[in-house]
Design an enzyme around this catalytic site. Structure first.
Site, PDB file in Angstrom:
ATOM      1  CD  GLU A  47       8.552 -61.101 -21.285  1.00 51.45           C
ATOM      2  OE1 GLU A  47       8.999 -60.614 -20.221  1.00 51.45           O
ATOM      3  OE2 GLU A  47       9.128 -60.964 -22.379  1.00 51.45           O
ATOM      4  CB  THR A  51       7.606 -54.070 -19.584  1.00 53.93           C
ATOM      5  OG1 THR A  51       8.992 -54.270 -19.856  1.00 53.93           O
ATOM      6  CG2 THR A  51       6.820 -54.325 -20.852  1.00 53.93           C
TER       7      THR A  51
END
Ligand code: HSE
Length: 327
Positions: free
Chosen positions: A144, A200
């Site tokens: 991530e 994100t």
């Protein structure tokens, strides 16, 4: 931790599903695996003549292979692989990662998480690393960093374990898995708008740093309703909690027509509606496939009015990642 080990196989293929994160008030805490789509990763290994740090290559195939970095340092699966190779001292091998990308990239369906999870479980299987579930969660979340700039575990947990997962990070990484009600249905609507690189990270940047106490209270109460709803298999109770007064107001500005589509979806049978993860996809929850199909049509109609192409997915909670084959 074991290091300098031999592979038990020369190749391992694993799949991991899409996921949605947050479910409204559970920012960075709630993950739900979604069975509509999955990424598939094959890790191939062979022995090198000499140990080397340049021992990882990536090939991308599948429907969603555009704009995915092949450089392992910028690819979510590559980052996971590099970390495991380094921690377990696997420099005496060559690795080829073949990623079949089927989950739309950068749209809030946990695409980066799925490739990362499938990579972590493949390495675990190839070398018999005996990682426990927390370690697998932690390694997968390394990926991530490539899209969010931070390790967040919610999509990873949904993709790795399937169903509904609560992740706690303080004082230590822990998770709680809860089976979803059988007839829980979600409709994900993916507007095909341009999304920024590191989407994100960008969409985390719009969230307020400080939150008034009453808003925190509102979201905590709703998050409790979601958890109680999953425990008691009560879809109405889950949906009553999918209502967020902190993240959604900040992020919906990045999603064209969000309020319109939400209002129309709620009028047309959605029991709850929120942003899927960091967006721009949205997700509606309900308890019937028939109503879900209708809702998907309604969502497409609304985006058509805005002249925006969109994809819709009718989905159920997934059952978690799995090893498909070894050689
Ligand atoms: N919890 C993360 C976020 C999920 O909302 O930024 C990203 O998919």
């Amino acid at each position: 931790m074991k290091t300098n080990i031999n592979p038990e196989f020369i190749e391992c293929t694993a799949s991991a599903s899409a996921s949605t994160a947050n479910l409204g008030p559970g920012y960075d805490v709630f993950g739900l695996g979604l069975d509509a789509l999955e990424d598939i990763v094959t890790v191939k290994v062979d022995k090198r003549p000499k140990p080397s740090k340049k021992n990882l290559e990536i090939n991308i195939k599948g429907n969603r292979n555009e704009n995915i970095p092949k450089n392992p340092d910028h690819n979510t699966a590559g980052i996971v692989a590099r970390k495991i190779i380094s921690d377990y001292d696997l420099y005496s091998y060559n690795f080829l990662l073949e990623i079949e990308k089927n989950i739309p990239v950068g749209y809030g369906m946990g695409s980066s998480a799925a490739s990362a999870v499938a990579t972590a479980i493949s390495f675990n299987c190839l070398f018999g690393l005996e990682m426990d579930e927390t370690r697998l969660l932690d390694y997968s979340a390394e990926g991530e960093l490539a899209s969010a700039g931070v390790k967040h575990y919610d999509n990873i947990a949904g993709s790795l374990f399937g169903n509904f997962v609560i992740v706690k990070t303080y004082p230590r990484l822990e998770f709680i898995k809860i089976k979803s009600p059988n007839n829980l249905i979600a409709v994900v609507c993916v507007p095909l708008i341009n999304v920024p690189k590191m989407k994100t990270e960008v969409s985390r940047g719009v969230i307020p740093k400080n939150v008034p106490l009453e808003k925190a209270v509102h979201n905590i109460a709703n998050a409790c309703s979601i958890v109680a709803g999953f425990y008691s298999r009560d879809i109405q109770m889950i949906c009553n909690g999918i209502n967020d007064c902190i993240i959604e107001p900040a992020r919906k500005k990045m999603i064209p027509g969000y309020d319109k589509i939400k209002n129309r979806s709620m009028e047309e049978g959605a029991m709850a509606f929120t942003i899927s993860g960091a967006g721009p996809s949205s997700i509606a929850f309900l308890n019937s496939t028939k109503k879900g199909l209708h809702l998907a049509e309604v969502m497409r109609e609304e985006y058509k009015k805005l002249d925006i192409d969109c994809e819709t997915y009718l989905t159920k909670p997934s059952n978690g990642s799995k090893i498909i084959s070894t050689k």
